[in-house]
Write an enzyme that holds these catalytic residues in place. Sequence first.
Site, PDB file in Angstrom:
ATOM      1  CG  ASP A 191     -37.646 -38.336   5.279  1.00  0.00           C
ATOM      2  OD1 ASP A 191     -38.406 -38.360   6.217  1.00  0.00           O
ATOM      3  OD2 ASP A 191     -37.259 -37.291   4.651  1.00  0.00           O
ATOM      4  CG  ASP A 233     -34.524 -34.272   4.298  1.00  0.00           C
ATOM      5  OD1 ASP A 233     -35.339 -35.339   4.899  1.00  0.00           O
ATOM      6  OD2 ASP A 233     -34.624 -33.131   4.952  1.00  0.00           O
ATOM      7  CG  ASP A 246     -41.127 -31.882   4.270  1.00  0.00           C
ATOM      8  OD1 ASP A 246     -40.717 -31.461   3.316  1.00  0.00           O
ATOM      9  OD2 ASP A 246     -41.855 -31.254   5.230  1.00  0.00           O
TER      10      ASP A 246
HETATM   11 MG   LIG Z   1     -37.116 -35.300   5.882  1.00  0.00          MG
END
Ligand SMILES: [Mg+2]
Length: 260
Positions: A14, A210, A16
Amino acid sequence: MEDKIKDYKGYLIDLDGTMYKGNEPISEAPGFINQLRKAEKPFLFVTNNSTSSPREVAKKLNEQFNVEAYEEEVYTSSLATADYLKTLSGKSVYVVGEKGLLEAVLNAGFKIDEENPDHVVVGLDRALTYEKCEKATLAIQKGATFVATNKDTNLPTERGMVPGAGSVVALIEKATRIVPTFVGKPEAIIMDEAIKRIGFKKNEVLMVGDNYETDILAGINNEVDTLLVYTGFTKEEDMKTVIEQPTYAIQTLADWRIDL
Ligand SMILES: [Mg+2]
């Protein structure tokens, strides 16, 4: 974290919250990517972002965040949407979205039809107008398939949580009373297409991210092992009450060892 870490052949990563946070770098990210390169582990950056092209994403990673990245390593929800459209019949599309989505669809050989398209694709569009919503709604009512890049309702910015692709989609969903096919994480479509692209089996790759709701559920729902990193959206305390846990969870990417 489990004691024995499996030796994964490839990584889906991933952006961001994992490689950077908004406009801020994440200091462990460049080293993590360098380790993967040294160990010759193929990887793809898998992002729900539909507005930027892979070239723009790679440029931002290199120039703004010091993460070595190449265009062909970036797999956006726009590319996944275009790959998905190729599996359907019909070659004309109406696009509600930005340059990243328009480019992906045109590069995949589709032509734009504003009146009678075979498909309507909807992503985040920061120049959204009533007219675009009207065209999309009328085309879907006439039978065009309704495909959406991702369902994220909000987009984190320095100003706060602004409307995301999912909010734009919701307007057209309300007007047509038709539920679209969603492509981005945590859906199967982007995961299947990313795995096809990286060329390994599901049990040979690790999804790193995240956000429990998108990245980790994308792995769990699609039989891909997961690594949750607490540098972004999901906090360690959020995970205390969650039944389906990620395969691994770490504080930062520096805690992950890639066997050379
Ligand atoms: Mg993310």
